[in-house]
Design an enzyme around this catalytic site. Structure first.
Site, short mmCIF file in Angstrom:
data_model
loop_
_atom_site.label_atom_id
_atom_site.label_comp_id
_atom_site.label_asym_id
_atom_site.label_seq_id
_atom_site.Cartn_x
_atom_site.Cartn_y
_atom_site.Cartn_z
N THR A 124 0.82 -1.21 0.00
CA THR A 124 0.00 0.00 0.00
C THR A 124 0.85 1.26 0.00
O THR A 124 1.98 1.26 0.50
CB THR A 124 -0.91 0.02 1.24
OG1 THR A 124 -1.56 1.29 1.37
CG2 THR A 124 -0.10 -0.23 2.51
N ASP A 125 0.29 2.35 -0.51
CA ASP A 125 0.98 3.63 -0.48
C ASP A 125 1.09 4.19 0.93
O ASP A 125 1.89 5.09 1.19
CB ASP A 125 0.30 4.66 -1.39
CG ASP A 125 -1.13 5.00 -0.97
OD1 ASP A 125 -1.70 4.28 -0.12
OD2 ASP A 125 -1.68 5.97 -1.51
N GLU A 126 0.32 3.64 1.88
CA GLU A 126 0.35 4.16 3.24
C GLU A 126 1.69 3.93 3.93
O GLU A 126 1.97 4.56 4.95
CB GLU A 126 -0.79 3.57 4.06
CG GLU A 126 -2.16 3.99 3.56
CD GLU A 126 -3.27 3.63 4.52
OE1 GLU A 126 -3.06 3.72 5.74
OE2 GLU A 126 -4.36 3.27 4.04
N TYR A 148 -1.49 -0.36 11.07
CA TYR A 148 -1.69 -1.07 9.80
C TYR A 148 -0.55 -0.78 8.84
O TYR A 148 0.09 -1.70 8.29
CB TYR A 148 -3.02 -0.67 9.16
CG TYR A 148 -3.05 -0.97 7.67
CD1 TYR A 148 -2.95 -2.28 7.21
CD2 TYR A 148 -3.16 0.06 6.73
CE1 TYR A 148 -2.94 -2.56 5.85
CE2 TYR A 148 -3.16 -0.21 5.38
CZ TYR A 148 -3.06 -1.51 4.94
OH TYR A 148 -3.04 -1.79 3.59
N LYS A 152 2.49 -3.26 7.28
CA LYS A 152 2.73 -3.48 5.84
C LYS A 152 4.15 -3.06 5.47
O LYS A 152 4.81 -3.73 4.66
CB LYS A 152 1.71 -2.71 5.01
CG LYS A 152 0.30 -3.25 5.09
CD LYS A 152 0.20 -4.68 4.60
CE LYS A 152 0.42 -4.81 3.10
NZ LYS A 152 0.22 -6.21 2.62
#
Length: 337
Positions: A124-126, A148, A152
């Site tokens: 994810t870009d997060e 979260y 990741k």
């Protein structure tokens, strides 16, 4: 001919990817491994079960024996399985770390032992954290803000370390916010759509100025498929949709598609650790692999609303019985996005 193991293949993105793989003439077999937690539903695969190439196994990526038995029979792995909801990670960080980090390590160990030809780790870009200006390319530092995203980021690094240490042909994809049919109604697009279709109000955090990039799930799957077939081992590829919107602008698109007005929108105080802006530089996958998103956001939102309008039997039961520990936690104030 290729045999592909897809973890989390009954989830939102994974199920779309499985259906895409089954349409490939050079894919002989696809096995889905999914624990069928609150966000994984066998119904997401639907008509895919008519394809003789599909095998479904209910189980956990933490089950080393099961994972080893499955990996032995496959030449490629695409790893979607993860705990993925930001709000849940505030209350269940241990589950996120266990599944996302240790589960990924279990898969990587098996892939190395069995000599898997390609391992695509979906992220994810997060992991890049908030950016007030500019856009993160694949070399940007990882600065996750919430459990979260931290889980990741950790799993990304573990996956890439298996390439550096053992030569396992790993690629990592990092996508922006996905939307489309079959998404669990805890995410902003299906949450707003299902509430509006029920005649209920929706809420925005702060003044709705948080910026996200929006990517149709089929465009993300197209990018992942390119990375699976042509991505260079050891490389990371950002996948975005080319459309950056504030949550307020996104809400406007959803309201229009649902024939609703702003009088159903209320504002609530911003949540803690709500990153103001994410931004991805996706030029690498475009130049290296020829990736281009094909779905205009307004059209994609309208089509997504049409799916939810036509399929209440798929999402209404989830609103009555979310099967989620977080639903049992009392959080001060109204829920918002």
């Amino acid at each position: 001919m290729r045999a592909v193991l897809v973890t989390g293949g009954a989830g939102f993105i994974g199920s779309h990817f499985v259906k895409r793989l089954l349409r490939s003439d050079d894919v002989a077999a696809v096995t889905v491994l999914d624990a069928l937690t609150y966000a994984g539903h066998i119904e997401n695969l639907g008509e895919a079960f008519l394809d003789a190439k599909l095998d479904f196994v209910e189980g956990s990526i933490l089950d080393a024996r099961l994972v080893g038995d499955l990996v032995r029979r496959h030449s490629e792995i695409v790893h979607f399985a993860a705990e993925s909801h930001v709000d849940r990670s505030f209350y269940e960080s241990g589950n996120f770390l266990t599944t996302n980090v240790l589960g990924t390590r279990t898969l990587l160990d098996a892939a190395f032992r069995m000599g898997v030809r390609k391992f695509v780790h979906v992220s994810t870009d997060e992991v890049y954290g908030p950016l007030l200006t500019g856009a993160a390319d694949e070399s940007a530092p990882l600065r996750p803000s919430v459990p979260y995203a931290a889980s990741k980021a950790a799993s990304d690094l573990v996956a890439l370390s298996y390439f550096q240490t053992y030569g396992l042909p790993v690629c990592v994809t990092r996508s922006s916010n996905n939307y489309g049919p079959c998404q669990h109604p805890e995410k902003i697009v299906p949450l707003f759509v299902t509430r509006l279709l029920k005649g209920e109000p929706v809420t925005l955090h702060g003044r709705g100025q948080h910026v996200r990039n929006w990517l149709h799930v089929e465009d993300n799957c197209a990018g992942i498929e390119l990375v699976l077939s042509s991505g260079v081992p050891g490389e990371v590829y950002n996948i975005g949709g080319g459309t950056d919107l504030t949550n307020k602008e996104l809400t406007q698109l959803i309201l229009r598609a649902c024939d609703a007005d702003w009088d159903v929108v209320t504002y609530v105080p911003d949540r803690q650790a709500n990153d103001l802006r994410y931004a991805l530089d996706c030029s690498k996958i475009t130049s290296a692999l020829g990736y281009r998103p094909t779905r205009a956001l307004a059209d994609g939102i309208e089509a997504t609303v049409a799916w939810y309008r036509a399929n209440p039997g798929r999402w209404a039961p989830l609103l009555r019985n979310p099967n989620a520990p977080m639903a049992q936690v009392r959080v001060p104030g109204p829920a918002g996005v």
